[in-house]
Design an enzyme around this catalytic site. Structure first.
Site, mmCIF file in Angstrom:
data_model
loop_
_atom_site.group_PDB
_atom_site.id
_atom_site.type_symbol
_atom_site.label_atom_id
_atom_site.label_comp_id
_atom_site.label_asym_id
_atom_site.label_seq_id
_atom_site.Cartn_x
_atom_site.Cartn_y
_atom_site.Cartn_z
ATOM 1 N N ASP A 128 1.056 -1.319 0.004
ATOM 2 C CA ASP A 128 0.216 -0.054 0.128
ATOM 3 C C ASP A 128 0.943 1.357 0.125
ATOM 4 O O ASP A 128 0.455 2.379 0.471
ATOM 5 C CB ASP A 128 -0.816 0.033 1.090
ATOM 6 C CG ASP A 128 -2.250 -0.886 1.145
ATOM 7 O OD1 ASP A 128 -2.210 -1.495 -0.044
ATOM 8 O OD2 ASP A 128 -2.667 -1.029 2.029
ATOM 9 N N CYS A 182 -18.001 -15.113 -9.275
ATOM 10 C CA CYS A 182 -18.965 -14.448 -8.740
ATOM 11 C C CYS A 182 -20.536 -14.946 -9.018
ATOM 12 O O CYS A 182 -21.246 -14.963 -8.536
ATOM 13 C CB CYS A 182 -18.692 -13.179 -8.652
ATOM 14 S SG CYS A 182 -17.679 -12.152 -7.421
ATOM 15 N N CYS A 185 -24.202 -13.776 -8.289
ATOM 16 C CA CYS A 185 -24.417 -13.606 -6.795
ATOM 17 C C CYS A 185 -24.267 -11.902 -6.998
ATOM 18 O O CYS A 185 -23.334 -11.415 -7.342
ATOM 19 C CB CYS A 185 -23.431 -13.860 -6.033
ATOM 20 S SG CYS A 185 -23.574 -13.491 -4.284
ATOM 21 N N CYS A 238 -19.430 -6.087 3.236
ATOM 22 C CA CYS A 238 -19.380 -6.893 1.977
ATOM 23 C C CYS A 238 -18.523 -8.271 1.942
ATOM 24 O O CYS A 238 -18.911 -8.929 1.291
ATOM 25 C CB CYS A 238 -18.955 -5.891 0.725
ATOM 26 S SG CYS A 238 -17.152 -5.306 0.708
ATOM 27 N N CYS A 242 -19.991 -12.263 1.739
ATOM 28 C CA CYS A 242 -19.756 -13.072 0.504
ATOM 29 C C CYS A 242 -19.885 -14.620 0.673
ATOM 30 O O CYS A 242 -19.477 -14.930 1.737
ATOM 31 C CB CYS A 242 -18.259 -12.722 0.206
ATOM 32 S SG CYS A 242 -17.537 -13.666 -1.124
#
Length: 344
Positions: A128, A182, A185, A238, A242
């Site tokens: 990062d 995914c 979904c 989120c 999942c």
């Protein structure tokens, strides 16, 4: 543990990464990122909010060869950080429950990079801290796929990976890219409290609770405050919903685990009285340090405004006289919210 040879190959690097405690390791070429155009559009539309560094040096961010001349390969490694959410008032994103992952991951990657470059190869390590589109690179390196939430999802660990990269002049055998799994979904989109996931694979950071409670340095918009709920720092919503989360495993990295002190989660009102020296001591190795005391207290006020009771009013009334205008503003708002729920 064994250090790498003078001419390490992909297999040896992955074995060494595992020895160093890294949970996943993939390799891709240093070719320009295919998401460069989308990234530029996203920043041009202002969706990064106050995170102005994300718009800097777009050419370097899109092309690793401009970060390290002669770059041929990128190693993408990750650490699993999942752990059960501790009980108590006020939630903190799991990655911030323990020590700062930047330091932990950087330590491991620097060791790996140092051993790789013994033959004269060059390497740059980022956690990062540099101009890298890390999630698209991780997908290309086979580490996972970037889901509809825009988070990276690993097929065996779910969406709980912290990523770091080594750009190197070594030419290494790349992994096959990871496919998107995914399907149809949309649970992450539906679950987002603020509607920050505006469409599949699209995130407006300005609406994200992680942005509002961490990256935003000033006042949180009043219309967003009730949506923050009990989240003191960051948001895992989120990730929690999942379906790939069913494979989540508790992290083996002890430094990620919540400490006994538990960051004050069961004494939110006490945090409102924390001094600057105590804040620095208590959160010295925590990611929470970067939000600064005024930011943390701002967030605590919002959470108490959402879930607090009359028992929290004395602490909030004292915070309404705080030396920081940012804290005073949010404390006054919280008092009004509690009083509206508990009319005399």
């Amino acid at each position: 543990m064994n250090a790498l040879t003078d001419a390490p190959d992909s297999v040896a690097i992955k074995i060494r990464a595992q020895e160093l405690g890294l949970d996943v390791c993939g390799i891709t070429s240093a070719d320009p990122a295919r998401h460069a155009a989308f990234y530029r559009q996203w920043t041009n539309e202002g969706k990064a909010g106050e995170m102005q560094w994300m718009a800097r040096e777009p050419e370097r961010r899109s092309d690793p060869g401009k970060v390290l001349p002669g770059a041929k390969s990128i190693i993408v490694a990750g650490l699993n950080y999942w752990q059960p959410q501790p009980k108590g008032r006020g939630r903190i994103a799991r990655y911030a429950l323990g020590e700062d992952y930047h330091d932990i991951l950087l330590e491991k990657l620097k060791t790996l990079a140092g051993e790789m470059t013994g033959s004269g190869a060059k390497a740059k390590v980022y956690v990062d801290t540099g101009p890298i589109l890390e999630k698209p690179l991780a997908e290309r390196a086979g580490v996972g796929w970037q889901g509809k939430s825009t988070m990276l999802i690993h097929p065996k660990l779910g969406p709980w990976l912290l990523l770091g990269e080594i750009i190197t002049t070594l030419e290494l055998e790349p992994n096959a890219p990871q496919n998107d799994h995914c399907g149809t979904c949309t649970q992450c989109i539906t679950a987002c409290p603020t509607g920050a996931i505006t469409a599949p694979y699209q995130m407006d950071a300005r609406r994200c609770i992680a942005y509002l409670t961490i990256e935003l340095k000033g006042s949180i918009p009043e219309e967003m405050r009730p949506l923050i709920g009990d989240r003191v720092y960051g948001c895992d919503e989120c990730l929690d919903v999942c379906p790939w989360n069913r494979f989540a495993q508790t992290t083996h990295e002890a430094r990620f685990l919540a400490k006994d002190e538990d960051n004050g989660r069961d004494q939110l009102h006490a945090l409102l009285e924390i001094s600057q020296p105590e804040f620095k001591r208590r959160f010295a190795k925590s990611p929470i340090l970067r939000v600064k005391r005024r930011g943390l207290l701002r967030n605590v006020c919002v959470v108490l405004g959402n879930i607090g009771t009359a028992d929290d009013l004395p602490a909030l009334e004292k915070a309404a006289l705080h030396e920081e205008p940012l804290v005073r503003e949010h404390a006054v708002w919280a008092i009004k919210q509690i009083n509206a729920r508990n009319p005399a």
